[in-house]
Design an enzyme around this catalytic site. Structure first.
Site, short mmCIF file in Angstrom:
data_model
loop_
_atom_site.label_atom_id
_atom_site.label_comp_id
_atom_site.label_asym_id
_atom_site.label_seq_id
_atom_site.Cartn_x
_atom_site.Cartn_y
_atom_site.Cartn_z
N CYS B 80 -39.80 16.33 -5.11
CA CYS B 80 -38.60 15.58 -5.47
C CYS B 80 -38.98 14.40 -6.38
O CYS B 80 -39.44 14.61 -7.49
CB CYS B 80 -37.84 15.14 -4.22
SG CYS B 80 -36.14 14.64 -4.58
N HIS B 179 -36.92 20.33 -2.04
CA HIS B 179 -37.71 19.96 -0.86
C HIS B 179 -38.17 21.21 -0.12
O HIS B 179 -37.42 21.75 0.69
CB HIS B 179 -36.85 19.10 0.09
CG HIS B 179 -36.59 17.72 -0.41
ND1 HIS B 179 -37.43 16.67 -0.14
CD2 HIS B 179 -35.61 17.22 -1.20
CE1 HIS B 179 -36.98 15.57 -0.73
NE2 HIS B 179 -35.87 15.89 -1.38
N GLU B 181 -40.13 21.37 2.30
CA GLU B 181 -40.18 21.08 3.74
C GLU B 181 -38.82 21.20 4.41
O GLU B 181 -38.72 21.22 5.63
CB GLU B 181 -40.80 19.69 3.98
CG GLU B 181 -39.86 18.49 3.75
CD GLU B 181 -39.68 18.11 2.28
OE1 GLU B 181 -40.05 18.91 1.39
OE2 GLU B 181 -39.14 17.01 2.03
#
Lengths: 255, 202
Positions: B80, B179, B181
């Protein structure tokens, strides 16, 4: 193209998921981390956890619950409930929240929104806006706070606009008239708010069927939130997404 | 698989650490530039503002350490804002110089009817030559984006109003606007591929 998000909501009290109509008559609906993992496996795009604890002890448990959810959850998590200061937001973000929702405290102190946005980024600052039609029959909606107990008399559309200007990166819009009624989202309210702001709007309050979700998306919502239809087992996220596709919506489908 | 996560001040660190752990990594936090130089793998997360992150990195000499290892092609990943910091500049913080690893300026989303920030799942379409990046849906949370894949890198595109860069890679260096994650099983698999790419090279 950005897909519409389907967001199950976990109302959590003292470390357990609860369900109930307008926070009364609460019933236990399981362990938050287990529910969170199950919803991700079903294809949920994001989760919201609202801490509805009534006591300081319950509030302290909330960060632990966020930690337990984060350990198993690989999708975004928004946490709201009881956030009154930027430090409360920091605690939840450090525990594993990606976004923080503010509601009553932001109405009382609108600077809270800009403080959270400046410190953690706009995308972290979610305005949870509870709105109800004016009781006296005037057109439009007023902001309600304190879990619906307090009617502020303040125009909900103007508040949405102000919050976005102050740095809210998203609006979680709950219709207090519809919440828990299973009669569908307030699509007039959704259209009015999503037309008034540039930030994404999440529809909340009143969902019972996939058709209700589709109506909210047609009205301008970017995402739809629902609690009881998922907790009660009426619907899985998989089934909701399949039905939305059959109604002509694209989506992130994982079956 | 050890991975050093750079402390940038205001990142969603808990999610990044949990995501790396689920992907098979053993993450530890650092703000030590020498540790960043030595580490097998380095992750530069990012949530917050362009200028604030750069001020933080420069104060500790982390900018030079990151530039060195990325230029040398050592396993490094930016997420990001961590990806945007690779660029020369950003409209978010005019006058502030980025790490300058890739050319170009990060710009704000524009166009009628485009929601800002972009929050949600968007399709990642890898162009030819990508090895780590595969097609799928990823979770984005951004108001700014890079419009073109930098020369000499393999990129993946997506669209919000207009096409923009979802990610770019070169060897074990990977920079993602989205993202991983927070991108479910698809994101976890990408993190694992990146961790393993470092294994082959180190």
């Amino acid at each position: 193209m950005l897909t519409h998000r389907i967001i199950p909501c976990l109302d959590v009290r003292d470390g357990r998921v609860v369900k109930g109509v307008r926070f009364s008559g609460l019933r236990d609906a399981g362990d938050p981390a287990e529910r969170a993992a199950a919803y991700e496996a079903q294809g949920a795009d994001e989760l919201v956890m609202l801490d509805v604890s009534a006591t300081p002890e319950g509030r302290a448990t909330a960060a632990d619950t966020v930690r337990r959810i984060r350990a198993v959850l690989g999708i975004p998590l928004t946490v709201g409930g009881g956030v009154r200061r930027p430090e409360n937001a920091a605690t939840l973000l450090e525990a594993g929240a990606d976004k923080v929702g503010v509601n009553t405290a932001a109405v009382e102190n609108p600077a809270l929104i800009s403080e959270i946005a400046e410190r953690f980024g706009r995308q972290c600052a979610v305005l949870a806006l509870d709105a109800a039609r004016y009781a006296d029959g005037r057109p439009g909606w007023e902001v309600v706070t304190q879990s619906g107990k307090h009617r502020t008399g303040r125009d909900a559309i103007a508040w949405a606009r102000e919050a976005a200007e102050r740095g809210a990166g998203e609006i979680l819009l709950t219709s207090w008239d519809r919440d828990g009624t299973r009669s569908g989202y307030d699509t007039d309210l959704l259209a009015a708010v999503s037309g008034a702001v540039q930030v994404p709007v999440i529809a909340s309050g009143g969902a019972a069927t996939s058709a209700h979700l589709a109506e909210a998306l047609h009205a301008g919502a970017d995402a739809v939130l629902a609690a009881s239809i998922f907790h009660d087992g009426d619907y899985t996220v998989v089934r909701v997404k399949a039905e939305l596709v059959s109604l002509g919506f694209g989506g992130r489908i994982r079956l | 698989m050890n991975v050093l996560v750079v402390r940038t001040g205001t990142a969603n660190l808990a999610s990044v650490l949990a995501g790396l752990t689920r992907a098979g990594g053993r993450p530890t936090l650092t703000d030590d530039p020498d540790a960043v130089r030595r580490a097998d793998r380095v992750m530069l997360p990012g949530v917050g503002a362009f200028a604030a992150a750069l001020v933080e990195l420069r104060a500790r000499g982390l900018d030079a350490a990151l530039r060195e290892r990325i230029t040398a092609g050592r396993p490094t990943m930016g997420i990001c804002l961590g990806m945007q910091l690779f660029a020369e500049a950003s409209e978010e913080s005019p006058g502030e110089a980025g790490l300058g690893i890739v050319p170009g300026t990060v710009e704000r989303f524009r166009g009628p009817g485009v929601r800002i920030p972009q929050l949600g799942w968007n399709e990642v379409i890898p162009q030819t030559g990508c090895r780590l990046l595969q097609p799928g849906h990823a979770y984005f949370a951004n108001s700014y984006r890079l419009a073109q894949v930098p020369a000499g890198w393999h990129g993946a595109l997506t669209t919000h109003g207009e096409p923009f860069v979802a990610a770019f890679e070169r060897g074990p260096v990977l920079a993602c606007q989205f993202h991983p994650e927070l991108s479910g099983a698809w994101g976890r698999a990408l993190l694992t591929r990146w961790l393993e790419a470092g294994e082959r090279i180190c």
